[in-house]
Design a protein around this motif. Sequence first.
Motif, short mmCIF file in Angstrom:
data_model
loop_
_atom_site.label_atom_id
_atom_site.label_comp_id
_atom_site.label_asym_id
_atom_site.label_seq_id
_atom_site.Cartn_x
_atom_site.Cartn_y
_atom_site.Cartn_z
N ALA A 28 -29.21 64.32 22.91
CA ALA A 28 -28.48 65.40 22.24
C ALA A 28 -28.19 65.06 20.79
CB ALA A 28 -27.16 65.69 22.98
N VAL A 29 -27.80 63.81 20.54
CA VAL A 29 -27.54 63.36 19.17
C VAL A 29 -28.80 63.49 18.32
CG1 VAL A 29 -26.92 61.37 17.74
CG2 VAL A 29 -25.65 61.84 19.85
N SER A 30 -29.94 63.09 18.89
CA SER A 30 -31.21 63.20 18.17
C SER A 30 -31.57 64.66 17.90
CB SER A 30 -32.34 62.54 18.97
OG SER A 30 -32.09 61.17 19.16
N MET A 31 -31.30 65.52 18.88
CA MET A 31 -31.66 66.93 18.74
C MET A 31 -30.74 67.65 17.76
SD MET A 31 -32.71 67.88 22.66
CE MET A 31 -33.53 69.43 22.30
N LEU A 32 -29.47 67.25 17.71
CA LEU A 32 -28.55 67.85 16.75
C LEU A 32 -29.12 67.78 15.34
CD1 LEU A 32 -25.71 68.96 15.97
CD2 LEU A 32 -24.97 66.57 15.77
N ILE A 33 -29.66 66.61 15.00
CA ILE A 33 -30.23 66.41 13.67
C ILE A 33 -31.71 66.81 13.63
CG2 ILE A 33 -30.65 64.75 11.83
CD1 ILE A 33 -27.67 65.33 12.43
N GLY A 34 -32.48 66.34 14.61
CA GLY A 34 -33.93 66.54 14.58
C GLY A 34 -34.34 67.99 14.66
N ALA A 53 -25.58 73.13 12.02
CA ALA A 53 -25.34 74.50 12.49
C ALA A 53 -26.50 74.99 13.35
CB ALA A 53 -25.13 75.43 11.30
N ILE A 54 -27.73 74.71 12.88
CA ILE A 54 -28.91 75.12 13.64
C ILE A 54 -29.13 74.19 14.84
CG2 ILE A 54 -31.41 75.46 13.56
CD1 ILE A 54 -31.08 76.13 10.57
N GLY A 55 -28.95 72.89 14.62
CA GLY A 55 -29.16 71.91 15.70
C GLY A 55 -28.07 71.92 16.75
N PHE A 56 -26.96 72.64 16.47
CA PHE A 56 -25.85 72.63 17.43
C PHE A 56 -26.25 73.23 18.77
CE2 PHE A 56 -22.21 74.70 19.46
CZ PHE A 56 -21.38 73.60 19.62
N SER A 57 -27.12 74.23 18.75
CA SER A 57 -27.50 74.88 20.01
C SER A 57 -28.17 73.91 20.97
CB SER A 57 -28.43 76.07 19.72
OG SER A 57 -28.98 76.57 20.90
N PRO A 58 -29.28 73.23 20.59
CA PRO A 58 -29.86 72.27 21.52
C PRO A 58 -28.93 71.09 21.79
CG PRO A 58 -30.95 72.14 19.39
CD PRO A 58 -30.08 73.36 19.36
N PHE A 59 -28.12 70.70 20.79
CA PHE A 59 -27.15 69.62 20.99
C PHE A 59 -26.15 70.02 22.07
CE2 PHE A 59 -22.81 68.16 19.94
CZ PHE A 59 -22.98 66.80 20.08
N ALA A 60 -25.59 71.19 21.91
CA ALA A 60 -24.60 71.67 22.88
C ALA A 60 -25.23 71.84 24.26
CB ALA A 60 -24.01 73.00 22.40
N MET A 61 -26.48 72.28 24.28
CA MET A 61 -27.17 72.46 25.55
C MET A 61 -27.32 71.11 26.27
SD MET A 61 -30.74 74.41 26.40
CE MET A 61 -31.84 73.22 25.64
N GLN A 62 -27.66 70.07 25.51
CA GLN A 62 -27.82 68.74 26.10
C GLN A 62 -26.48 68.15 26.53
OE1 GLN A 62 -30.68 67.36 26.98
NE2 GLN A 62 -31.75 69.15 26.16
N ILE A 63 -25.45 68.34 25.71
CA ILE A 63 -24.12 67.87 26.10
C ILE A 63 -23.67 68.59 27.37
CG2 ILE A 63 -21.68 67.83 25.45
CD1 ILE A 63 -23.35 65.72 24.03
N ALA A 64 -23.91 69.90 27.41
CA ALA A 64 -23.57 70.67 28.60
C ALA A 64 -24.38 70.18 29.80
CB ALA A 64 -23.86 72.15 28.36
N LYS A 118 -25.76 80.95 16.44
CA LYS A 118 -24.83 81.50 17.43
C LYS A 118 -25.57 82.04 18.65
CE LYS A 118 -22.93 85.53 16.76
NZ LYS A 118 -22.10 86.63 16.20
N GLU A 119 -26.58 82.87 18.42
CA GLU A 119 -27.33 83.45 19.54
C GLU A 119 -28.03 82.37 20.34
OE1 GLU A 119 -27.39 84.46 16.46
OE2 GLU A 119 -27.29 86.65 16.30
N SER A 120 -28.60 81.39 19.62
CA SER A 120 -29.30 80.30 20.29
C SER A 120 -28.34 79.51 21.17
CB SER A 120 -29.95 79.38 19.26
OG SER A 120 -30.64 78.33 19.89
N ALA A 121 -27.14 79.24 20.65
CA ALA A 121 -26.15 78.47 21.41
C ALA A 121 -25.74 79.22 22.68
CB ALA A 121 -24.94 78.18 20.54
N ILE A 122 -25.52 80.52 22.55
CA ILE A 122 -25.09 81.32 23.72
C ILE A 122 -26.16 81.30 24.81
CG2 ILE A 122 -24.61 83.66 24.53
CD1 ILE A 122 -23.24 84.16 21.81
N LEU A 123 -27.41 81.52 24.42
CA LEU A 123 -28.49 81.55 25.41
C LEU A 123 -28.74 80.18 26.01
CD1 LEU A 123 -31.09 83.99 23.82
CD2 LEU A 123 -29.27 84.47 25.46
N SER A 124 -28.70 79.15 25.16
CA SER A 124 -28.98 77.80 25.64
C SER A 124 -27.89 77.32 26.59
CB SER A 124 -29.09 76.84 24.46
OG SER A 124 -30.16 77.19 23.62
#
Length: 457
Positions: free
Chosen positions: A65-71, A240-251, A386-392
């Motif tokens: 998740a940390v890698s995806m937040l940035i990557g 901001a953009i990487g938050f969606s996959p980051f949040a998805m992985q943390i979740a 925002k939309e990406s985070a909600i769906l992910s």
Amino acid sequence: MNRSDAMRDQEIGSLLLKFSLPAIVGMLVNSLYNIVDRIFVGRGVGSLAIAATTVAFPIMIILMAVSMLIGVGATALISIRLGEQKKEEAEKVAGNAMTMLILLPAIFAILFLLFTEPILVAFGASENVLPYARDFVYIIMFGSIFGSISMGMNNFIRAEGNPKMAMNTQILGALINIVLNYFFIFRLGLGLKGSALATVISQFISSVWVLSYFFTGKSLVKIKTKNLMPQWPILLSIMAIGFSPFAMQIANSIQQLILNKTLMNYGGDMALSAVGIMMSLSTLLFMPILGISQGAQPIIGYNYGARQYQRVKETLKIAIIASTAIALAGYLVLIIWPTEIVGLFSTDKQLIALTVHAMMIFFTMLPVLGFQIISSTYFQAVGKAKESAILSLSRQVLLFIPLLLILPHFWGIDGVWRTAPIADFLAVILTATVIYLEMRKLGKVTVIAQSEEVACH
């Protein structure tokens, strides 16, 4: 035609194949490594070792998740900036991202090493499983920076239009991992420590391979010393953009934690081992879809930045069709040969029977999940965090976790298995609604853009 212009002008079908095929091959090799690794662990160490890797999985997800937040965030920005013909800004993004790909996993690893045993117990380790999990995760943590660099910066290579190089990185790491796993477990008898050591060494070699690409003049986007100093506006845009996959992985990690605890309550170490096997199979099933997703992302991002909205929609459509076909094929293989597939991981008849039963329920909605994953990726690619985070998050947080806390009270261990298909079904309904509204909006923007183009001529 240079790599960047091809994303604007080349026919979408062949372009998506060009970008996705290397990603699919690379990710399939990676997922095959995960399966072979768990087969080695199951047959070379035992079922408790499989349970230990299941307990350690949430921790490895957090590192990912940390890698995806940035990557992932940086990859989307690089694609958009290249589409806007702003190469210098793309290089600033890459430089800032590289610095954070080193700092963040290092901080996380230090914090984890200070509280290893309480974390592992919280993640579901029993007294029998704890020693295995501790040995495994200690070594993984010491290589966390290498994994972050190889995963995060490999996405940059794909973003600038060189998917074959990105594929080679994944293949290199996976093959080294497989060979070293066999050697350390079966030849040297290092057990689960050997598996972790093989992972760290392969990540180190992969990170050197990726860095050599950027520092030997092969890359379109250059890593420059002046861009390594973090700049808050750039970092905030990346996160901001990487938050969606980051949040998805943390979740996903939180989901796995709750899942492990629930499994221990209703099924014990055997149920943990069954889920470990299913996670390996899930990786193999989803990696081709994620490969299409990775291939589509730079094409969508570039053309969105270049205001070629019709190409954006066409890319999304083809990616959804391809991912659905792959998901359906994988599902058919699972339901036709379930016992033979699970039997690769263990000779324990009780474990095989439990895993086959669980798998038949757990993967029921697999054929439609390609649509859900690709649609979430679309919003990442165009910078709509925002939309990406909600769906992910819809599957893991909004739906899966509440259902996981409720259903076992009514159905016992079967309630755990039934959580996944119910959550998947509801997530697909939500995704279909959001992507429909987005495509209507994009259609209107396309008409305006075409009118402006005609007016200019």
